[in-house]
Design a protein around this motif. Structure first.
Motif, short mmCIF file in Angstrom:
data_model
loop_
_atom_site.label_atom_id
_atom_site.label_comp_id
_atom_site.label_asym_id
_atom_site.label_seq_id
_atom_site.Cartn_x
_atom_site.Cartn_y
_atom_site.Cartn_z
N CYS A 45 0.85 -1.31 0.07
CA CYS A 45 -0.10 0.15 0.03
C CYS A 45 0.75 1.27 0.12
CB CYS A 45 -0.84 0.16 1.28
SG CYS A 45 -2.22 -1.06 1.16
N ILE A 86 -1.37 4.08 -1.71
CA ILE A 86 -2.58 3.67 -1.04
C ILE A 86 -2.42 3.78 0.56
CG2 ILE A 86 -4.33 1.76 -0.38
CD1 ILE A 86 -3.88 0.91 -3.58
N SER A 95 -3.35 2.99 4.51
CA SER A 95 -3.56 1.66 5.00
C SER A 95 -3.98 2.02 6.49
CB SER A 95 -2.71 0.45 4.90
OG SER A 95 -1.69 0.83 5.78
N MET A 102 -3.71 -4.39 -4.80
CA MET A 102 -3.61 -3.26 -5.02
C MET A 102 -4.35 -2.83 -6.05
SD MET A 102 -1.64 -2.47 -2.62
CE MET A 102 -2.12 -3.65 -1.57
N CYS A 159 -7.94 -2.44 -4.73
CA CYS A 159 -8.17 -1.43 -4.20
C CYS A 159 -8.63 -0.12 -4.81
CB CYS A 159 -7.11 -0.97 -3.10
SG CYS A 159 -6.83 -2.27 -1.77
#
Ligand code: NAD
Length: 284
Positions: free
Chosen positions: A56, A61, A63, A270, A273
């Protein structure tokens, strides 16, 4: 000599693409966040969770980590999932399996709203895959499709044989190969004369959970062999369900273990997401 399908570099391509998209979204003020829940301190689970958090971070991203004690009740866990389901800034929710014995895994997984269930295990996501509607696809088989496509291996019209019928790998793998217009056969522990079936395969995907079970006897000359299995041997080395030394000389392309399917699973997580943000309509 078979071509070695390099999961490390293909997974890096996927992650680089996700990173680029995540950064574009950030410029529009849209964030992507994954919540990861672990119950108990199973050492293997802790490694998987750590790797997911690292991935992430690498792609941008966000987390959120929930490390709950072993004695957490099912009700407490469901309450946390309800809270995460309702928070609009949380895009993906992942519960690391296995859960302690007193918790019913299916009840917990079913509680995650399908639009945030980035592992692709929810019955609604499984159903969407089977009827070709948008939804999340289990990361490991989705990764296998990427390995094939990005290695220039045509699936349409090919004889594809999957060994294993688990909900996480074998069944979604078969659905994905079918979606790509392969002619698909699913085999399992009750299949009679397995080598005679697997020798039909142009593309053989192996997800059995038995170290080095598949030898050259199971493989047609020139087949593409994808090894999903992963096992740690006594000497500490990793191996797959395929006996690489035996099969590599007859295959036209093959995935190694490690460095084949393994790295694709997190890369596809990933990807899922990012997809979650698109499916929710949060991003255009
Ligand atoms: P599973 O145990 O749930 O399913 C195994 C399947 O193999 C079953 O459907 C069973 O019918 C079939 N099988 C067992 N013995 C057989 C035999 N002798 N002949 C034919 N079929 C037989 O396992 P799973 O969760 O699908 O995982 C399979 C393997 O993939 C394991 O080694 C697992 O560690 C690995 N795995 C790897 C990743 C990854 O990220 N690389 C992800 C998930 C699973």
């Amino acid at each position: 000599m078979a071509k070695i399908i390099d999961g490390k570099s293909i997974s890096q391509q996927v992650k680089d693409e996700v990173k680029e998209q995540v950064s574009k979204l950030a410029q529009e003020g849209v964030t992507v966040t994954l919540a990861v829940i672990q119950v108990g301190a199973d050492p293997a689970s802790s490694v998987y969770v750590r790797n997911k958090k690292k991935a992430c971070e690498a792609v941008g991203i966000g987390s959120e980590s929930y490390e709950l004690p072993e004695e957490t009740s099912q009700e407490e866990l469901l309450k946390l999932i309800d809270t995460l389901n309702e928070r609009p800034e949380v895009d993906g929710i992942l519960v690391q399996l296995p859960l302690p014995g007193h918790i019913n895994e299916q009840i917990v997984l079913d509680r995650i709203v399908p639009g945030k269930e980035v592992d692709g295990f929810h019955p609604q996501n499984v159903g969407c895959l089977s009827i070709g509607k948008p939804g999340f696809v289990s990361c490991t088989p989705a990764g296998v499709i990427q390995l094939l496509k990005r290695s220039g291996i045509e699936i349409a019209g090919k004889e594809c044989v999957v060994i294993g019928r688990s909900n996480i790998v074998g069944k979604p793998m078969a659905m994905l190969l079918l979606k790509e217009n392969g002619t698909v056969t699913v085999t399992h522990s009750r299949t009679k004369d397995l080598p005679s079936v697997t020798r039909r395969a142009d593309i053989l995907v192996v997800a059995i959970g038995k170290p080095k079970m598949i030898t050259a006897d199971y493989v047609k000359e020139g087949a593409v062999v994808i090894d999903v299995g992963i096992h740690r041997m006594e000497d500490g080395k990793l191996c797959g369900d395929v006996d690489f030394a035996s099969v590599e000389p007859v295959a036209s392309a093959i995935t190694p273990v490690p460095g084949g399917v393994g790295p694709m699973t997190i890369a596809m997580l990933m990807h899922n997401c990012l997809e979650s943000v698109r499916l929710s309509g949060k991003a255009k």
